[in-house]
Design a protein around this motif. Sequence first.
Motif, PDB file in Angstrom:
ATOM      1  N   UNK A   1       0.843  -1.207   0.000  1.00 38.18           N
ATOM      2  CA  UNK A   1       0.000   0.000   0.000  1.00 38.18           C
ATOM      3  C   UNK A   1       0.874   1.252   0.000  1.00 38.18           C
ATOM      4  N   UNK A   2       0.462   2.303  -0.704  1.00 34.25           N
ATOM      5  CA  UNK A   2       1.307   3.513  -0.794  1.00 34.25           C
ATOM      6  C   UNK A   2       1.730   4.052   0.569  1.00 34.25           C
ATOM      7  N   UNK A   3       0.819   3.985   1.556  1.00 35.76           N
ATOM      8  CA  UNK A   3       1.124   4.532   2.883  1.00 35.76           C
ATOM      9  C   UNK A   3       2.075   3.637   3.673  1.00 35.76           C
ATOM     10  N   UNK A   4       2.412   2.472   3.132  1.00 39.79           N
ATOM     11  CA  UNK A   4       3.249   1.517   3.869  1.00 39.79           C
ATOM     12  C   UNK A   4       4.722   1.639   3.530  1.00 39.79           C
ATOM     13  N   UNK A   5       5.068   2.576   2.647  1.00 40.10           N
ATOM     14  CA  UNK A   5       6.486   2.751   2.276  1.00 40.10           C
ATOM     15  C   UNK A   5       6.926   4.167   2.643  1.00 40.10           C
ATOM     16  N   UNK A   6       7.916   4.266   3.500  1.00 39.11           N
ATOM     17  CA  UNK A   6       8.405   5.568   3.946  1.00 39.11           C
ATOM     18  C   UNK A   6       9.870   5.772   3.620  1.00 39.11           C
ATOM     19  N   UNK A   7      10.414   6.854   4.116  1.00 35.03           N
ATOM     20  CA  UNK A   7      11.780   7.200   3.755  1.00 35.03           C
ATOM     21  C   UNK A   7      12.445   8.023   4.862  1.00 35.03           C
ATOM     22  N   UNK A   8      13.692   7.710   5.149  1.00 31.16           N
ATOM     23  CA  UNK A   8      14.490   8.503   6.082  1.00 31.16           C
ATOM     24  C   UNK A   8      15.859   8.713   5.446  1.00 31.16           C
ATOM     25  N   UNK A   9      16.130   9.920   5.018  1.00 29.70           N
ATOM     26  CA  UNK A   9      17.401  10.196   4.355  1.00 29.70           C
ATOM     27  C   UNK A   9      18.187  11.248   5.129  1.00 29.70           C
ATOM     28  N   UNK A  10      19.448  11.373   4.791  1.00 28.00           N
ATOM     29  CA  UNK A  10      20.292  12.364   5.450  1.00 28.00           C
ATOM     30  C   UNK A  10      21.427  12.770   4.521  1.00 28.00           C
ATOM     31  N   UNK A  11      22.002  13.912   4.825  1.00 26.57           N
ATOM     32  CA  UNK A  11      23.236  14.289   4.132  1.00 26.57           C
ATOM     33  C   UNK A  11      23.947  15.388   4.910  1.00 26.57           C
ATOM     34  N   UNK A  12      25.069  15.831   4.373  1.00 26.04           N
ATOM     35  CA  UNK A  12      25.893  16.838   5.047  1.00 26.04           C
ATOM     36  C   UNK A  12      25.548  18.258   4.578  1.00 26.04           C
TER      37      UNK A  12
ATOM     38  N   UNK B   1      19.037   6.214   4.266  1.00 22.55           N
ATOM     39  CA  UNK B   1      20.432   6.325   3.851  1.00 22.55           C
ATOM     40  C   UNK B   1      20.942   7.738   3.702  1.00 22.55           C
ATOM     41  N   UNK B   2      21.940   7.861   2.846  1.00 18.02           N
ATOM     42  CA  UNK B   2      22.765   9.067   2.716  1.00 18.02           C
ATOM     43  C   UNK B   2      22.764   9.488   1.253  1.00 18.02           C
ATOM     44  N   UNK B   3      22.381  10.730   0.999  1.00 16.46           N
ATOM     45  CA  UNK B   3      22.384  11.259  -0.378  1.00 16.46           C
ATOM     46  C   UNK B   3      23.063  12.615  -0.330  1.00 16.46           C
ATOM     47  N   UNK B   4      24.312  12.661  -0.696  1.00 14.80           N
ATOM     48  CA  UNK B   4      25.102  13.891  -0.537  1.00 14.80           C
ATOM     49  C   UNK B   4      25.680  14.341  -1.877  1.00 14.80           C
TER      50      UNK B   4
END
Lengths: 211, 86
Positions: free
Chosen positions: A80-91, A168-171
């Motif tokens: 379901x669309x609401x069942x996929x989330x995201x946690x990203x970070x960068x500098x 993850x990390x997207x820098x």
Amino acid sequence: MNSAEAYITGSCIIRDHGIWLNGTLLWEADRSMDLQEWLRAGYDRFSGQYPKFHKMDALSKLGWLAAEVLLKHAPVQALPPEAVGMVLSNRSGSLDTDIRYYATVKEIASPALFVYTLPNIVMGEICIRHGFKGENTFFVSENFDPELMSSYPAQLLHTTPLQACLCGWVEVMGDDYEVALFLLEGQPKDMSRPLTAEALNELYLNNKISK
Amino acid sequence: MEQLMADLKKQIIEQLNLQEVTPESIGNDEPLFKEGLGLDSIDALELIVLLQQHYNIRIANPEQGPEIFYSIRSMAEFIVAQKAKA
């Protein structure tokens, strides 16, 4: 957080003009390419048929391309669309684009650049592409933080409707870039491993091209 | 008018970064938004910038936007009309 409560079911690392999927080098491009040339070549090789890619800033292109590679073999779009989330970070947040946008303000400000002057836009681009509507958060920190990137998504997987979470990390800053995108799920899959800070850090540190 | 429309096609491709579109693939009367070229709201802002940068034209009434930016031909006719007023 108990490591058995969540699992790393996929990884995509992008650095040194190379793309690794689950630890296997898929593609190593000519290092003489500049970042934009390389991103275009990666898009042509792994995706295509999505013209809005060309309008994105470098940060969004990098995250989008990593998601494209990672999710091709892990079709969480079936959830379901609401069942996929995201946690990203960068500098650097969106500083790379902020600087480019500021340069245009001296004449006529660019609306197309302005819309990318927030780092979390990369998550929006991935969500639009794959139809995700789950919770998402973008952190800015000096370095990749495996403790945060394991504990917070694990908590989301067990206290919210999320069944899968990209983290993850997207820098990117100028020509320097690095992406480490992981797929985390509440249930184990083939070749998955329990989610721990150590496991994330090991995956993050692996996969570098010898220079 | 034909030359102006040809110029507009090249300028739109460059300004909007439409890397997979060629001038030849854009029809003069094809809608630029939705079912036509598929432009979006940010593209509309870029078209306003394009008129200002290349033709020194400012759109006084934003409600005219859908009419002006309907197609390459409508944009060209608007530019010609504005130049005639100047």
